[in-house]
Design a protein around this motif. Sequence first.
Motif, short mmCIF file in Angstrom:
data_model
loop_
_atom_site.label_atom_id
_atom_site.label_comp_id
_atom_site.label_asym_id
_atom_site.label_seq_id
_atom_site.Cartn_x
_atom_site.Cartn_y
_atom_site.Cartn_z
N THR A 266 53.63 93.24 -107.27
CA THR A 266 54.58 94.02 -108.04
C THR A 266 55.52 93.08 -108.79
OG1 THR A 266 56.09 94.15 -106.16
CG2 THR A 266 54.55 96.00 -106.47
N ILE B 15 55.06 99.07 -120.45
CA ILE B 15 55.65 99.53 -119.19
C ILE B 15 55.86 101.04 -119.15
CG2 ILE B 15 56.71 97.32 -118.66
CD1 ILE B 15 59.39 98.54 -119.52
N PRO C 279 61.11 99.88 -112.74
CA PRO C 279 60.39 98.96 -111.86
C PRO C 279 60.50 99.42 -110.41
CG PRO C 279 62.41 97.95 -112.73
CD PRO C 279 62.27 99.29 -113.36
N TYR D 22 56.78 97.37 -111.15
CA TYR D 22 55.53 97.59 -111.87
C TYR D 22 54.42 96.87 -111.11
CZ TYR D 22 59.05 98.45 -115.45
OH TYR D 22 60.14 98.90 -116.13
#
Length: 137
Positions: free
Chosen positions: A34, A73, A78, A80
């Motif tokens: 991530t 994105i 986030p 991500y």
Amino acid sequence: MRRSALPALCAFLLAACASPEKPAPATASAVTGTVTYRERILLPPTSTLTVRLEDVSLADAPAKTLAEQTRVIGPTAPPYSFRLKYEPGWIEPNHTYAVRAEIHDPEGALRFTTTTRHAVLTQGAPSDVEIVLQAAR
């Protein structure tokens, strides 16, 4: 009796003449993880995240990119997630590999980047990493 044996004999001969099965291709492995940043802001949804798997073994040479993933994105916050596929044959046990990430705004300006090494794959390093980006100044 002769007639019933003929189809079986033909099937046997066709199977014997068929080309042998091709070996299955090597399965790709992957580095996963991530990417996040600490600032409490939501970036424009058309910002892009790029994550790279690199061979960083040579200190005096540019890193060699083995895998790269770039994506928009979108409207989400986030973290991500990412998945970088690579062929196991590309990895040398005595080399050092790292994952690097960066986020660019819609105009292409660098907004966030890695500032520390995130080692993966060899020398006891994991294949799953959590990357925290720093704001670009």
